[in-house]
Design a protein around this motif. Structure first.
Motif, PDB file in Angstrom:
ATOM      1  N   ASP A 113      -8.469 -32.273  12.676  1.00 17.76           N
ATOM      2  CA  ASP A 113      -8.961 -31.067  12.000  1.00 17.76           C
ATOM      3  C   ASP A 113      -7.863 -30.592  11.070  1.00 17.76           C
ATOM      4  O   ASP A 113      -6.691 -30.704  11.401  1.00 17.76           O
ATOM      5  CB  ASP A 113      -9.217 -29.932  13.009  1.00 17.76           C
ATOM      6  N   GLN A 131     -11.653 -24.655   6.347  1.00 15.73           N
ATOM      7  CA  GLN A 131     -11.582 -25.891   7.108  1.00 15.73           C
ATOM      8  C   GLN A 131     -11.907 -27.058   6.189  1.00 15.73           C
ATOM      9  O   GLN A 131     -12.989 -27.148   5.629  1.00 15.73           O
ATOM     10  CB  GLN A 131     -12.555 -25.865   8.286  1.00 15.73           C
ATOM     11  N   ALA A 145     -12.962 -31.870   9.675  1.00 16.01           N
ATOM     12  CA  ALA A 145     -13.441 -31.538  11.011  1.00 16.01           C
ATOM     13  C   ALA A 145     -13.702 -32.819  11.776  1.00 16.01           C
ATOM     14  O   ALA A 145     -14.472 -33.677  11.337  1.00 16.01           O
ATOM     15  CB  ALA A 145     -14.726 -30.710  10.920  1.00 16.01           C
ATOM     16  N   ASP A 146     -13.015 -32.952  12.885  1.00 14.95           N
ATOM     17  CA  ASP A 146     -13.231 -34.080  13.781  1.00 14.95           C
ATOM     18  C   ASP A 146     -13.256 -35.406  13.008  1.00 14.95           C
ATOM     19  O   ASP A 146     -14.183 -36.191  13.125  1.00 14.95           O
ATOM     20  CB  ASP A 146     -14.552 -33.864  14.531  1.00 14.95           C
ATOM     21  N   LYS A 186     -15.872 -35.108   7.029  1.00 18.43           N
ATOM     22  CA  LYS A 186     -16.146 -35.816   8.281  1.00 18.43           C
ATOM     23  C   LYS A 186     -16.700 -37.168   7.892  1.00 18.43           C
ATOM     24  O   LYS A 186     -17.442 -37.283   6.915  1.00 18.43           O
ATOM     25  CB  LYS A 186     -17.195 -35.001   9.047  1.00 18.43           C
TER      26      LYS A 186
END
Lengths: 270, 281
Positions: free
Chosen positions: B12, B28, B31-32, B221
């Motif tokens: 992240d 952000q 993410a992941d 992602k």
């Protein structure tokens, strides 16, 4: 890719060094001369206020022949040289340190900002108490005057090193010492040299003023003393010498910048 | 088969803006995010602008650190810039006060390569990228494509094991770009390297990559990974080329959804822009 498109059209960024004086400037100068001549010829301004071209020429040849002008020029230049050189050797390293290390920058910045607006002539009384009248006092004032432009430009130059150039160097394996000496310093050089040129300009201005108070020689002393002696021609001779030397010093520094920064002298057009 | 050279495990990345606590806002970017890159592979991260694909590259390089998650290169956790990596930026970046030769010299100096070897290496790598004869030029005297070649030579001279390319041809014109893509493949044939390439051009990805990870817009992602099994040299007129490009195009448009960023929007202008690369046959 062929190499045909690689012949860069080269021109100089420092055109100002080589430029000829524009014809308009010459015309204005001639016009000013004519006005000056007219003012004294027709008695509009008396000779004891503004010297006529004729008495100016007379004073000039006399000052040159007697060696008086040359002596004063050397005196002023020596003081500027000493004060400026010391300022350079103190301000550049201080500026590099302040620009490179955020904590040093933060610590010293308030002090610099507080002292910077103080005119260098404000230090004359203190300087007189410490050094007395003479060479040291004059060099001291020059030192104070040229210190801040050099310092500020050095700080900005070092701090302004492009992030991606620093990252490139880091990825190339640059050691911490090299990041400063081989990357930040060369990158700051244009700004440092500008600081030196501006500092020299201010040094030259301030020496004239301090010599009026604290010296028995130098161009500042020459014009101030000539006023007391009612030697109006000699005042103009002094002013002219100040202008010519100021111009020459500026040119000299532009020339140094040009030599030192030849890498940016060539730009690809288009 | 071959081992993983780069492993990124659910990373992240959140950027927080400066300012007072109340005004502070955070964004952000990743993410992941997880990928693994095999040895010798040309791995491509494909996604629209602002999907965080450059950020992931900067994290692998050690120029940024992840907010959470782990990054390993050759089994070593990445915490700072390190010797095994080389990176080429989108904007051709060199030391402008050094000549082309001087720029290649820089990394060798810093890595204390013996003086006798340096000269040899410099000419070897300048020849590899086709810049012989331009040793004494300054970066400003060269075109963008040539500067990018020089940056590549400087990077390769350090003998990295992993090469990170952040839209390296993004700042070049379309024709130079095509030439540089071919040049890159030629150069990589001679240097044994694992490459991670970031691009927003489907055409470039399909032309160059062994595998393509499609990255969704913010937060970035990996949506899917595609193996490109078209044999090299690849031909843009090959029907397989067009078919795969079309598939990826649909994936990218589909993934983003109607409210997505950039390519995601189902507006004809942006679809055309994305397909633009395909038209270059």
């Amino acid at each position: 890719m062929s190499s045909e498109d690689l012949r860069p059209k080269v021109y100089s960024v420092f055109g100002a060094v080589n430029q000829r004086v524009p014809i308009g400037t010459l015309i204005i100068l001639l016009l000013l001369f004519a006005i000056w001549n007219g003012l004294s010829r027709f008695g509009i301004v008396p000779d004891y206020v503004l010297a006529s071209p004729a008495s100016f020429m007379e004073s000039l040849s006399e000052a040159i022949r007697s060696g008086e002008l040359f002596g004063h020029m050397i005196a002023s230049l020596q003081r500027v040289f000493v004060g400026f050189t010391i300022a350079m050797f103190v301000a550049v390293p201080t500026g590099v340190l302040m620009g490179w290390s955020p904590s040093v920058g933060r610590t010293l910045n308030p002090i610099v900002e507080a002292l910077r607006p103080v005119s260098s002539f404000a230090y004359v009384p203190i300087g007189m108490m410490i050094f007395g009248l003479g060479f040291t006092l004059n060099a001291f004032v020059v030192y104070i005057a040229s210190f801040f432009p050099i310092l500020i430009n050095t700080i900005q130059g070092v701090r302004g090193t492009e992030k991606r150039i620093l990252e490139f160097a880091k990825l190339q394996g640059a050691r911490p010492k090299s990041m400063l000496f081989k990357v930040a310093l060369p990158s700051a050089l244009p700004s440092i040299l500008t600081g030196l040129r501006v500092g020299m300009g201010i040094a030259w201005m301030s020496i004239i003023a301090t010599e009026m108070i604290g010296a028995k020689s130098g161009l500042g002393f020459l014009i101030y003393n000539s006023a007391w002696q009612l030697e109006m021609g000699l005042i103009l001779v002094g002013v002219m010498a100040i202008a010519v030397i100021g111009l020459a010093l500026n040119r000299l520094f532009l020339l140094i910048e040009r030599k030192a920064l030849s890498w940016r002298d060539h730009l690809v057009a288009g | 088969m071959s081992k993983d050279v780069i492993r990124i495990d659910s990373v992240d990345k959140v950027f927080t803006t400066n300012g007072s606590k109340k005004k502070r806002s955070s964004l952000q970017v990743l993410a992941d995010f997880s990928i693994s890159v095999k040895e010798g592979e040309l791995f491509c991260l494909l996604g629209p602008s602002g999907c965080g694909k450059s950020t992931i590259l900067r994290i692998i390089a050690g120029l940024e650190s992840p907010t959470t998650g782990d990054v390993w290169v050759y089994g070593r956790s990445v915490s700072d810039v390190h010797d095994m990596l080389g990176m080429v930026f989108q904007e051709p970046t060199l030391l402008p006060w050094r000549t082309i030769e001087g720029n290649v010299y820089f990394g060798l100096e810093e890595r204390r390569v013996p003086k006798a070897e340096r000269k040899e290496k410099v000419s070897e790598y300048l020849e590899l990228v086709g810049l012989e004869g331009f040793e004494h030029h300054y970066p400003q005297q060269l075109s963008g494509g040539m500067r990018q070649r020089a940056a590549l030579a400087a990077t390769l001279a350090n003998k990295p094991k992993v090469l990170l390319l952040d839209e390296p041809f993004g700042a070049l014109d379309a024709l130079t770009r095509l030439v540089m893509q071919q040049e890159l493949l030629r150069i990589l044939e001679r240097a044994q390297l694992t490459v991670v390439l970031v691009t927003h051009s489907i055409d470039e990805a399909v032309f160059l990559a062994d595998r393509i990870a499609i990255v969704s817009p913010r937060p970035g992602k990996v949506e899917s990974t595609i193996v490109v099994d078209i044999p090299r040299p690849r031909d843009r007129t090959d029907p397989r080329f067009a078919k795969l490009s079309q598939e990826i195009f649909e994936l990218v448009v589909g993934e983003a959804g109607p409210n997505g960023n950039g390519v995601g929007r189902k507006d004809p202008a942006s679809e055309k822009a994305m397909a633009g690369g395909l038209a270059l046959k």
